[in-house]
Design a protein around this motif. Structure first.
Motif, PDB file in Angstrom:
ATOM      1  N   GLU A  45      50.808  41.389  11.169  1.00  0.00           N
ATOM      2  CA  GLU A  45      49.498  41.673  11.762  1.00  0.00           C
ATOM      3  C   GLU A  45      48.373  40.811  11.213  1.00  0.00           C
ATOM      4  OE1 GLU A  45      49.482  43.700  14.343  1.00  0.00           O
ATOM      5  OE2 GLU A  45      51.584  44.190  13.995  1.00  0.00           O
ATOM      6  N   GLN A  46      48.578  40.215  10.049  1.00  0.00           N
ATOM      7  CA  GLN A  46      47.530  39.422   9.411  1.00  0.00           C
ATOM      8  C   GLN A  46      48.104  38.123   8.869  1.00  0.00           C
ATOM      9  OE1 GLN A  46      45.957  42.101   6.419  1.00  0.00           O
ATOM     10  NE2 GLN A  46      44.541  43.007   7.877  1.00  0.00           N
ATOM     11  N   VAL A  56      43.880  37.770  12.343  1.00  0.00           N
ATOM     12  CA  VAL A  56      44.547  39.013  12.717  1.00  0.00           C
ATOM     13  C   VAL A  56      45.205  38.820  14.073  1.00  0.00           C
ATOM     14  CG1 VAL A  56      43.058  40.538  11.372  1.00  0.00           C
ATOM     15  CG2 VAL A  56      42.476  40.009  13.725  1.00  0.00           C
ATOM     16  N   SER A  88      40.407  45.062   7.163  1.00  0.00           N
ATOM     17  CA  SER A  88      41.519  45.471   6.288  1.00  0.00           C
ATOM     18  C   SER A  88      41.222  46.816   5.626  1.00  0.00           C
ATOM     19  CB  SER A  88      41.770  44.405   5.224  1.00  0.00           C
ATOM     20  OG  SER A  88      42.187  43.203   5.828  1.00  0.00           O
ATOM     21  N   TRP A  91      41.814  49.576   8.216  1.00  0.00           N
ATOM     22  CA  TRP A  91      43.018  49.390   9.034  1.00  0.00           C
ATOM     23  C   TRP A  91      43.833  50.667   9.214  1.00  0.00           C
ATOM     24  CZ3 TRP A  91      44.063  45.862  12.404  1.00  0.00           C
ATOM     25  CH2 TRP A  91      45.354  45.741  12.906  1.00  0.00           C
ATOM     26  N   ARG A 132      47.274  47.214  18.365  1.00  0.00           N
ATOM     27  CA  ARG A 132      46.598  45.997  17.911  1.00  0.00           C
ATOM     28  C   ARG A 132      45.183  45.941  18.486  1.00  0.00           C
ATOM     29  NH1 ARG A 132      51.944  42.670  18.489  1.00  0.00           N
ATOM     30  NH2 ARG A 132      52.532  42.720  16.295  1.00  0.00           N
TER      31      ARG A 132
END
Length: 172
Positions: A45-46, A56, A88, A91, A132
């Motif tokens: 995801e990152q 991202v 982050s 998240w 997402r």
């Protein structure tokens, strides 16, 4: 359940689909050399490059005008260090959906668009846990921005599949 198929003019074969999504495996700036470099991480995801560039994974949806569905580009968006840190931080929190959109730059080259899609201005919207972030492009006359606003047809989806299934290993 019926599986739809389409005739592919690229290989003269029949495929399931057409697929309604394609995803880039990494930001356009990522290279194999980064794998062993300090400060470089490519996750699901990152992504971080050299501890200085932050990305991202996100979803850039195009409405399919003649079916009411959506076609999804899995893309990467660069964020400022501050926005990456904030994203982050929240998240794993359900309240992340209340975050204002983050400014970012599209960091995926979509090979079916000219001019390049790299560095198109975006607004990144967080969504509920497990989803997402979604990408909203700046409303310009770039063909991708037009497709996001106006939609594409299922015939266009088939043409995308014909090209991407046989010529571009970066998407899967």
């Amino acid at each position: 359940m019926t599986v739809s198929t389409f005739f592919c003019s690229s290989c003269d074969g029949v495929h399931e689909g057409p697929p309604l999504s394609y995803a880039a495996v990494a930001p356009v700036y990522w290279t194999d050399a980064h794998t062993s470099q300090q400060g470089c991480v490519l996750g699901e995801e990152q992504c971080v490059i050299a501890g200085e560039h932050f990305f991202v994974r996100a979803s850039l949806a195009l409405p399919i005008s003649d079916t009411g569905g959506e076609f999804d580009w899995g893309v990467w968006v660069s964020l400022s260090p501050a926005n990456f840190a904030r994203m982050s931080e929240v998240w794993e929190r359900p309240e992340r959906v209340e975050e204002p959109p983050y400014f970012g730059w599209l960091s995926t080259e979509l090979p079916v668009y000219e001019p390049t899609t790299v560095n198109l201005k975006t607004r990144l919207h967080t969504r509920p846990l497990g989803e997402r972030p979604s990408v909203e492009l700046e409303p310009t006359d770039h063909p991708l921005a037009v497709d996001q606003r106006e939609g594409i047809t299922m015939a266009r989806v088939r043409r995308l599949a014909e090209r991407l299934l046989h010529t571009d290993p970066q998407f899967g």
